[in-house]
Design a protein around this motif. Structure first.
Motif, short mmCIF file in Angstrom:
data_model
loop_
_atom_site.label_atom_id
_atom_site.label_comp_id
_atom_site.label_asym_id
_atom_site.label_seq_id
_atom_site.Cartn_x
_atom_site.Cartn_y
_atom_site.Cartn_z
N PHE A 140 0.86 -1.20 0.00
CA PHE A 140 0.00 0.00 0.00
C PHE A 140 0.89 1.25 0.00
CE2 PHE A 140 -2.67 3.02 2.66
CZ PHE A 140 -3.51 3.37 1.62
N ALA A 213 -7.26 8.42 1.33
CA ALA A 213 -7.33 7.05 0.82
C ALA A 213 -8.75 6.50 0.77
CB ALA A 213 -6.42 6.08 1.60
N GLY A 237 -4.88 10.50 -3.68
CA GLY A 237 -3.93 9.91 -4.63
C GLY A 237 -4.34 8.50 -4.97
N GLU A 240 -1.78 3.97 -9.11
CA GLU A 240 -1.43 4.07 -10.52
C GLU A 240 -0.65 5.34 -10.84
OE1 GLU A 240 -4.22 3.23 -9.05
OE2 GLU A 240 -5.73 2.51 -10.45
N GLY A 243 0.72 7.43 -5.69
CA GLY A 243 0.17 7.15 -4.37
C GLY A 243 -0.35 8.44 -3.77
N PRO A 244 -0.34 8.60 -2.44
CA PRO A 244 -0.86 9.84 -1.83
C PRO A 244 -0.06 11.03 -2.33
CG PRO A 244 0.45 8.56 -0.25
CD PRO A 244 0.22 7.68 -1.43
N ASP A 303 -13.02 8.29 -10.14
CA ASP A 303 -13.42 9.17 -9.02
C ASP A 303 -14.22 10.34 -9.56
OD1 ASP A 303 -12.18 7.71 -6.96
OD2 ASP A 303 -10.24 8.53 -7.55
N PRO A 324 -13.59 13.87 -3.53
CA PRO A 324 -14.32 12.96 -4.42
C PRO A 324 -15.62 12.55 -3.75
CG PRO A 324 -12.05 12.24 -4.16
CD PRO A 324 -12.27 13.33 -3.16
N ARG A 327 -16.72 6.87 -6.00
CA ARG A 327 -16.20 6.33 -7.24
C ARG A 327 -17.37 5.88 -8.09
NH1 ARG A 327 -11.05 4.54 -7.17
NH2 ARG A 327 -11.61 2.91 -8.63
O1 DLL Z 1 -5.47 5.17 -1.44
C1 DLL Z 1 -3.42 6.29 -2.01
C2 DLL Z 1 -3.53 7.12 -0.78
C3 DLL Z 1 -2.91 6.72 0.37
C4 DLL Z 1 -4.20 8.32 -0.81
C5 DLL Z 1 -2.97 7.51 1.52
C6 DLL Z 1 -4.29 9.13 0.30
C7 DLL Z 1 -3.66 8.71 1.46
P1 DLL Z 1 -5.24 3.30 -3.77
O2 DLL Z 1 -5.24 2.24 -2.74
O3 DLL Z 1 -4.73 2.95 -5.13
O4 DLL Z 1 -4.35 4.51 -3.33
O5 DLL Z 1 -6.72 3.85 -3.88
C8 DLL Z 1 -7.01 4.94 -4.71
O6 DLL Z 1 -8.77 5.65 -3.21
O7 DLL Z 1 -9.02 6.30 -6.71
C9 DLL Z 1 -10.04 7.05 -4.62
O8 DLL Z 1 -11.18 6.33 -5.03
C10 DLL Z 1 -9.73 6.69 -3.18
N1 DLL Z 1 -9.17 7.86 -2.49
C11 DLL Z 1 -7.88 8.16 -2.29
N2 DLL Z 1 -7.77 9.32 -1.57
C12 DLL Z 1 -9.03 9.77 -1.36
C13 DLL Z 1 -9.60 10.90 -0.70
C14 DLL Z 1 -4.52 5.28 -2.20
N3 DLL Z 1 -8.85 11.81 -0.09
C15 DLL Z 1 -8.46 5.33 -4.58
N4 DLL Z 1 -10.94 11.00 -0.70
C16 DLL Z 1 -8.81 6.57 -5.35
C17 DLL Z 1 -11.73 10.08 -1.30
C18 DLL Z 1 -9.93 8.83 -1.95
N5 DLL Z 1 -11.26 9.00 -1.91
#
Ligand code: DLL
Length: 433
Positions: A140, A213, A237, A240, A243-244, A303, A324, A327
């Motif tokens: 992650f 996330a 973030g 793909e 990340g964040p 999103d 967002p 999704r």
């Molecule tokens: O969730 C990256 C991340 C880590 C972002 C820590 C923020 C903090 P994935 O696991 O690939 O990556 O999931 C990405 O999570 O397309 C959104 O649908 C959702 N998402 C991420 N941040 C937000 C947010 C991480 N602040 C998917 N609000 C994205 C709402 C979020 N949805």
């Protein structure tokens, strides 16, 4: 006074941002054309060569990439650099279908960590801060990304990863952590646990939280801010795109600045694929213009949000995305009506319930059933059935007013619904099982 990690970039003029994007897009399209046969084929199918892309004005000529492309091209089909130039992979949990595996060169990691450092600085972080990173570490991206950003800012970093909540709290208190990074649902859980331990907001040393996330409502922000006595910042973030840190909130707490020197953002109509103007809600699409190992062009995130170029009080000039809303694949269609979990959360929190809930959808005799289980707070908890029935009715009325359909609401005892240490599971859709 507002602090920036890279002031000359974060407050650059629109003309400067466009100049960077134009130049980087042209170079990136050439890089992809030469190194990613999968995307080159897509361009060829549209009759395009790199010469057709002269600036960001030509962006919309390029074909989209979707999650389906990632699945088809798994694992190496979208790689933009020889493997010997790559130093890391990160991956998603892969709840639906194949995992996404993203690749990074050392330079890609460096740019990603810069983005996270911008987010930490925007939340008030400096080298005097103690930053506890309670996102999961490993595949992650949450843990590794914010860990890297925290190092760049010079914070004393506590890499607790997620889980073991009592130990998390011990570190926060003993090492006087000032910044907490984790999912909003985990922050709410930590807050709940601290309250039970008798800790009041003024005893908790935290001043800021960087939470993302998963989707979380404005009401949930207020609730976390109050319990922990902090200012809570959103961060967005996806794996793909590194990340964040693709986008992060500033002191204005009204949308997240997208790091436009690395990512070009578009909002499109998810059905027609047409670009939508500022203020209109649609699907967010990103083009990564600096990272080389996994250089996705026009990637459809699924999103849903809106963009705004309005001047921000923080002085940053990069475009802002709204929280967002959910999704496209999170959206439930119940009896023909579109329902987002975040709408349900808003109603619950407005009526004083905690953000501990689960939505259970099923199909019985060709009709969708829609159950919402909600935990009562310890203060609400009672065995007076009349009181519970009245509360359930009020909540069902609130949901009907918000959604236009009727839900069966069940109030359950405190601590009945499993807590999350990472991304919370809000929906159980039995129709898909
Ligand atoms: O969730 C990256 C991340 C880590 C972002 C820590 C923020 C903090 P994935 O696991 O690939 O990556 O999931 C990405 O999570 O397309 C959104 O649908 C959702 N998402 C991420 N941040 C937000 C947010 C991480 N602040 C998917 N609000 C994205 C709402 C979020 N949805």
């Amino acid at each position: 006074m507002e602090r920036y990690y890279q002031p000359e970039i974060e407050t650059a003029s629109r003309e400067q941002i466009k100049a960077w994007q134009d130049e980087r897009l042209v170079a990136q399209v050439r890089h992809v054309w030469e190194n990613v046969p999968y995307y080159r084929k897509k361009m060829e199918e549209k009759g395009l060569t790199p010469d057709d892309i002269k600036s960001t004005d030509d962006l919309k000529k390029l074909p989209f990439l979707s999650k389906e492309d990632l699945r088809v091209a798994y694992p190496y089909g979208l790689l933009g650099e020889p493997l010997e130039n790559c130093v890391r992979i990160q991956s998603t949990s892969g709840t639906t279908g194949k995992r996404v595996v993203a690749f990074y060169t050392q330079s890609d990691i460096d740019l990603w960590e810069d983005c996270c450092a911008r987010a930490i600085t925007a939340a008030g972080g400096t080298n005097k801060d103690v930053c506890q990173v309670s996102y999961g570490y490993g595949l992650f991206t949450g843990g590794p990304g914010l860990n890297g950003g925290s190092h760049k800012v010079g914070c004393l970093t506590i890499p607790t990863s997620s889980g073991n909540t009592e130990r998390q709290i011990m570190f926060i208190m003993d090492l006087q952590a000032t910044i907490l990074c984790c999912t909003p649902s985990y922050a709410a859980y930590m807050g709940e646990t601290m309250k039970e331990m008798g800790l009041t907001p003024d005893q908790i040393p935290l001043k800021a939280g960087i939470f993302g996330a998963e989707a979380w409502s404005e009401e949930m922000r207020q609730s976390i801010q109050q319990t922990l006595g902090i200012k809570a910042y959103d961060i967005y973030g996806l794996t793909e795109l590194s990340g964040p840190g693709v986008a992060f909130e500033c002191s204005a707490q009204s949308g997240m600045h997208i790091n436009e020197d690395h990512f070009i953002a578009e909002v499109i109509d998810p059905v027609t694929g047409e670009n939508l103007p500022d203020g209109q809600q649609g699907e967010l699409v990103f083009t990564a213009i600096t990272k080389k190992a996994f250089p996705l062009l026009r990637y459809r995130t699924r999103d849903i949000c809106v963009l705004s170029h309005e001047k921000c009080s923080c002085g940053r000039t990069h475009v802002k995305m709204s929280k967002p809303r959910g999704r496209t694949d999170d959206m439930l269609i119940i009896r023909g009506v579109n329902v987002f979990p975040s709408q349900i959360e808003t109603v619950l929190l407005n009526q004083g319930y905690p953000a501990n809930y689960q939505i259970i959808v099923d199909r019985v005799n060709n009709t969708d059933t829609f159950d919402v289980q909600v935990e009562m707070t310890p203060e609400m908890f009672t065995d007076n059935m009349g009181e519970i029935t009245a509360r359930q009715k009020k909540l069902a009325d609130g949901l009907r007013a918000m959604l236009g359909i009727t839900a069966k609401v069940s109030l359950v005892a405190p601590k009945t619904i499993a807590r999350s240490e990472g991304k919370a599971v809000r929906v159980v859709d039995k129709r898909k099982i």
